[in-house]
Scaffold this active site. Structure first.
Site, short mmCIF file in Angstrom:
data_model
loop_
_atom_site.label_atom_id
_atom_site.label_comp_id
_atom_site.label_asym_id
_atom_site.label_seq_id
_atom_site.Cartn_x
_atom_site.Cartn_y
_atom_site.Cartn_z
N ASP A 2 22.34 79.38 66.86
CA ASP A 2 22.16 79.72 68.26
C ASP A 2 22.02 81.21 68.53
OD1 ASP A 2 22.12 77.98 70.53
OD2 ASP A 2 23.84 77.03 69.57
N ASN A 4 18.86 82.90 69.14
CA ASN A 4 17.56 83.55 68.89
C ASN A 4 16.89 83.98 70.19
OD1 ASN A 4 17.98 82.92 66.24
ND2 ASN A 4 16.47 81.26 66.15
N TRP A 7 18.72 86.88 71.82
CA TRP A 7 18.49 88.11 71.04
C TRP A 7 17.17 88.74 71.50
CZ3 TRP A 7 14.72 89.98 67.78
CH2 TRP A 7 15.07 91.04 66.95
N GLU A 49 16.84 66.96 70.77
CA GLU A 49 16.75 67.42 72.17
C GLU A 49 15.79 68.61 72.32
OE1 GLU A 49 19.78 66.75 70.65
OE2 GLU A 49 19.85 64.79 71.64
N ASN A 50 15.47 69.27 71.22
CA ASN A 50 14.60 70.47 71.30
C ASN A 50 13.16 70.14 71.71
OD1 ASN A 50 16.28 72.26 68.61
ND2 ASN A 50 16.52 72.49 70.82
N TRP A 51 12.78 68.84 71.70
CA TRP A 51 11.43 68.47 72.17
C TRP A 51 11.26 68.80 73.65
CZ3 TRP A 51 8.06 67.50 68.48
CH2 TRP A 51 8.50 66.97 67.27
N ARG A 170 30.35 74.16 71.84
CA ARG A 170 29.94 72.75 71.86
C ARG A 170 29.57 72.32 70.44
NH1 ARG A 170 27.06 74.91 75.91
NH2 ARG A 170 25.31 75.32 74.58
C1 FPP Z 1 18.51 78.27 68.48
O1 FPP Z 1 18.30 79.38 69.28
C2 FPP Z 1 17.45 78.16 67.49
C3 FPP Z 1 16.57 77.14 67.42
C4 FPP Z 1 16.62 75.99 68.33
C5 FPP Z 1 15.47 77.13 66.45
C6 FPP Z 1 15.80 77.61 65.06
C7 FPP Z 1 14.63 77.38 64.20
C8 FPP Z 1 13.95 78.33 63.55
C9 FPP Z 1 14.38 79.74 63.51
C10 FPP Z 1 12.69 77.93 62.87
C11 FPP Z 1 12.67 78.19 61.42
C12 FPP Z 1 13.54 77.26 60.68
C13 FPP Z 1 13.57 77.19 59.34
C14 FPP Z 1 14.53 76.28 58.71
C15 FPP Z 1 12.71 78.01 58.48
P1 FPP Z 1 17.92 79.22 70.82
O2 FPP Z 1 16.44 79.20 70.95
O3 FPP Z 1 18.60 78.01 71.37
O4 FPP Z 1 18.46 80.55 71.40
P2 FPP Z 1 19.23 80.74 72.78
O5 FPP Z 1 20.41 79.81 72.74
O6 FPP Z 1 19.63 82.18 72.76
O7 FPP Z 1 18.23 80.41 73.85
#
Ligand code: FPP
Length: 216
Positions: A2, A4, A7, A49-51, A170
Site C-alpha cells: 500500500d 504507491n 507516494w 477488488e482492484n478491477w 485492515r
Molecule cells: C497499492 O497501492 C498497490 C497496488 C494496488 C498495485 C501494486 C502493483 C504493482 C506495483 C504492479 C507490479 C507488480 C509486480 C508484482 C511486478 P495503492 O495504489 O492502493 O496506493 P494508495 O493506497 O496510496 O492509493
C-alpha cells in the site's frame, strides 16, 4: 504494497509513477528477503477488488507486471527463486497470462525461495474455490489440512508475519485462512519508501513477539 498512489500524490506525480517506484521496492525487498534467509514472500499485487480502478491504471499495472517478468525472470531464476501466482489469471489478457505462466514453469524447480505474487486474488474467492473443489471431489467431512491443500498456497506453511505498509489497519481480503495466527506489523512507511532496513526492523519486531497460538 500500500501507498504507491499516495507516494506519487505527495510528489504531485500521476499515480503510475508511484507504482513504478513500487516495482523498484519489490526488487529491493525480494533480494533482501532472499539474502536474509526468508523462504517464502507473498506480494499482494492486484486484488479481486482492484478491477474497480480506472481502466488506464489497470492497464499500466499489467504493463508493469509484464515488464517485471521480462526484466527480472533470469535474475530471479539465477537466485533460485520459484515464482507462484496466487489468484485467478483467467481474467488477464492472454499474452500476459502466458508470460506469467511460463515464468512459473521456468522457475518451478527452484527450492531456495518462493515468491508468491497475488494477482486477481481475493481470499473469499480462494475459499469458495476450495469449497467447490471439495464438493466436486465428494468430500463430506473436510479437515483444516484438506482445505489448506486446496488453497493457492498449498504445500506452504502459514505466514509468520504480515507487513502492512502506509499505516492501513485492515486485512483487505488477504490470505484470510492462512493468516489466522500470523503476527501483524504495521508501518506508516509508504510502499515505495519501504527499504531493506525497514524489512529488518519488521523482522526484529516479529522476533520479540511471544507467539502462543491460543495457548498460555
Ligand atoms: C497499492 O497501492 C498497490 C497496488 C494496488 C498495485 C501494486 C502493483 C504493482 C506495483 C504492479 C507490479 C507488480 C509486480 C508484482 C511486478 P495503492 O495504489 O492502493 O496506493 P494508495 O493506497 O496510496 O492509493
Amino acid at each position: 504494497m500500500d501507498g504507491n498512489g499516495r507516494w506519487a500524490k505527495r510528489k504531485s506525480l500521476p499515480r503510475i509513477f508511484g507504482h513504478r517506484e513500487g516495482v523498484r521496492t519489490i526488487k529491493e525487498i525480494v533480494e533482501a528477503a532472499n539474502s536474509l534467509g526468508i523462504r517464502i514472500l507473498t506480494l499482494y499485487a492486484f486484488s479481486t477488488e482492484n478491477w474497480k480502478r480506472p481502466k488506464s491504471e489497470i492497464k499500466s499495472l499489467f504493463s508493469l507486471i509484464r515488464r517485471f517478468i521480462r526484466k527480472e525472470l533470469k535474475g530471479l531464476n539465477d537466485l533460485g527463486i520459484r515464482l507462484r501466482i496466487l489468484g485467478d489469471l483467467s481474467k488477464f489478457p492472454e499474452s500476459i497470462r502466458t508470460e506469467i505462466e511460463n515464468a512459473c514453469i521456468i522457475t518451478s524447480r527452484n527450492i531456495k525461495f518462493e515468491l508468491n505474487i497475488a494477482l486477481n486474488y481475493g481470499a473469499r474467492q480462494e475459499l469458495i474455490r476450495a469449497f467447490e473443489i471439495m464438493i466436486r471431489q465428494g468430500i463430506k467431512k473436510p479437515t483444516e489440512e484438506m482445505l489448506s491443500s486446496f488453497l493457492y498456497t498449498y504445500g506452504q506453511p502459514d505466514p509468520d508475519l504480515l507487513i502492512r505498509t502506509s499505516g492501513e489497519l485492515r486485512v483487505s481480503n488477504f490470505l484470510l485462512w492462512q493468516i489466522a495466527y500470523s503476527e501483524i506489523y504495521v508501518t506508516d512507511k509508504l510502499w515505495p519508501d519501504f527499504t531493506r532496513d525497514d524489512l529488518k526492523t519488521a523482522i526484529v519486531a516479529f522476533q520479540k513477539r511471544r507467539r502462543r497460538f491460543g495457548g498460555l
